[in-house]
Write a protein that holds these residues in place. Structure first.
Motif, PDB file in Angstrom:
ATOM      1  N   ILE A  16       0.875  -1.094  -0.180  1.00 30.48           N
ATOM      2  CA  ILE A  16      -0.011   0.148  -0.507  1.00 30.48           C
ATOM      3  C   ILE A  16       0.702   1.158  -0.213  1.00 30.48           C
ATOM      4  N   VAL A  17       0.281   2.047  -1.093  1.00 31.72           N
ATOM      5  CA  VAL A  17       1.491   3.138  -1.111  1.00 31.72           C
ATOM      6  C   VAL A  17       0.383   4.087  -0.493  1.00 31.72           C
ATOM      7  N   ASP A  18       1.228   5.615   0.513  1.00 33.47           N
ATOM      8  CA  ASP A  18       0.884   6.724   0.603  1.00 33.47           C
ATOM      9  C   ASP A  18       1.506   7.301   0.005  1.00 33.47           C
ATOM     10  N   HIS A  19       0.369   8.070  -1.411  1.00 29.11           N
ATOM     11  CA  HIS A  19       0.565   8.466  -2.918  1.00 29.11           C
ATOM     12  C   HIS A  19       0.614  10.335  -2.429  1.00 29.11           C
ATOM     13  N   GLU A  20       0.163  10.740  -1.448  1.00 24.06           N
ATOM     14  CA  GLU A  20       0.177  11.982  -0.911  1.00 24.06           C
ATOM     15  C   GLU A  20       2.033  11.909  -0.680  1.00 24.06           C
ATOM     16  N   LYS A  21       2.676  11.072   0.281  1.00 23.81           N
ATOM     17  CA  LYS A  21       3.364  11.480   0.798  1.00 23.81           C
ATOM     18  C   LYS A  21       4.648  10.839  -0.414  1.00 23.81           C
ATOM     19  N   GLN A  22       4.234   9.946  -1.035  1.00 25.62           N
ATOM     20  CA  GLN A  22       5.694  10.035  -2.293  1.00 25.62           C
ATOM     21  C   GLN A  22       5.432  11.198  -2.959  1.00 25.62           C
ATOM     22  N   TYR A  61       1.772  10.719 -10.954  1.00 25.21           N
ATOM     23  CA  TYR A  61       1.085  11.738  -9.866  1.00 25.21           C
ATOM     24  C   TYR A  61       1.962  12.621 -10.411  1.00 25.21           C
TER      25      TYR A  61
END
Length: 207
Positions: A16-22, A61
């Motif tokens: 699971i990727v935290d898109h905002e953190k990325q 992104y």
């Protein structure tokens, strides 16, 4: 048996990727490339490589360079706001005002990185209209902080005759000047110099 099953789950299930953190991580890479090589070298391909992403993942992104710059510029504003929200107002009015204004100045490595990126984005905004609203938002925030600082110091000093609009402009110009000179001439305008000049100016307002 449970341990074997857990290892298999961790290895084969998609993470699971935290898109905002990325996105924040990518924006921080932009800041670092600006600091090291300048804004002209912040191509989408280069930032993707520095962030350890494929070109396809990068486009997921940020579809283009403009969106990358907008987010990276907005993140500077968000970080400043977050620091101000975390502040505790427990000192004297002069101390509290000083700590508020230092949030906009490059007095540590984090804020220095932000300021160098911000100044590059500000210059870019002269030719990129999409960045101008963000420049305006930050400038209005700094001006508002300066105005509140002047009003607080005038009130604490019991000086109703202070020219708030004029002193606000002076303080606003001082903050801008210290930030710019610190980035351009760090050997001359050090963190200690910023602190000393700001302290002296605020003291004059509180008299």
């Amino acid at each position: 048996m449970y341990e074997v099953a857990q290892v298999c789950y961790n290895e084969y299930m998609p993470k699971i990727v935290d898109h905002e953190k990325q996105k924040e991580k990518i924006a921080e890479v932009v800041w670092k490339v600006i600091q090291r090589e300048g804004l002209d070298h912040c191509t989408v391909r280069k930032i993707a490589e520095e962030a350890g992403l494929s070109a396809g993942a990068m486009r997921h992104y940020f579809p283009n360079q403009s969106q990358l710059f907008i987010y990276s510029m907005q993140l500077v504003t968000n970080r400043v706001k977050a620091r101000i929200e975390r502040m505790t107002w427990t000192g004297t009015p002069a101390d509290d005002v000083k700590q508020l204004l230092l949030q906009f100045l490059p007095v540590d490595e984090e804020r220095k990185l932000e300021m160098e990126a911000w100044l590059s984005f500000t210059a870019k905004s002269l030719s990129d209209p999409e960045l101008r609203p963000l420049r305006k938002e930050m400038n209005e925030g700094i001006y508002s902080a300066c105005q509140k600082a002047v009003e607080a110091l005038a009130q604490s000093a019991g000086n109703p005759d202070i020219d708030v609009p004029m002193e606000t402009e002076r303080l606003y110009a001082l903050i801008d000047g210290l930030a710019l000179h610190s980035v351009l001439e760090p050997g001359q305008v050090s963190q200690e110099v910023i602190d000393s000049v700001l302290t002296s100016h605020l003291k004059s307002l509180a008299m």
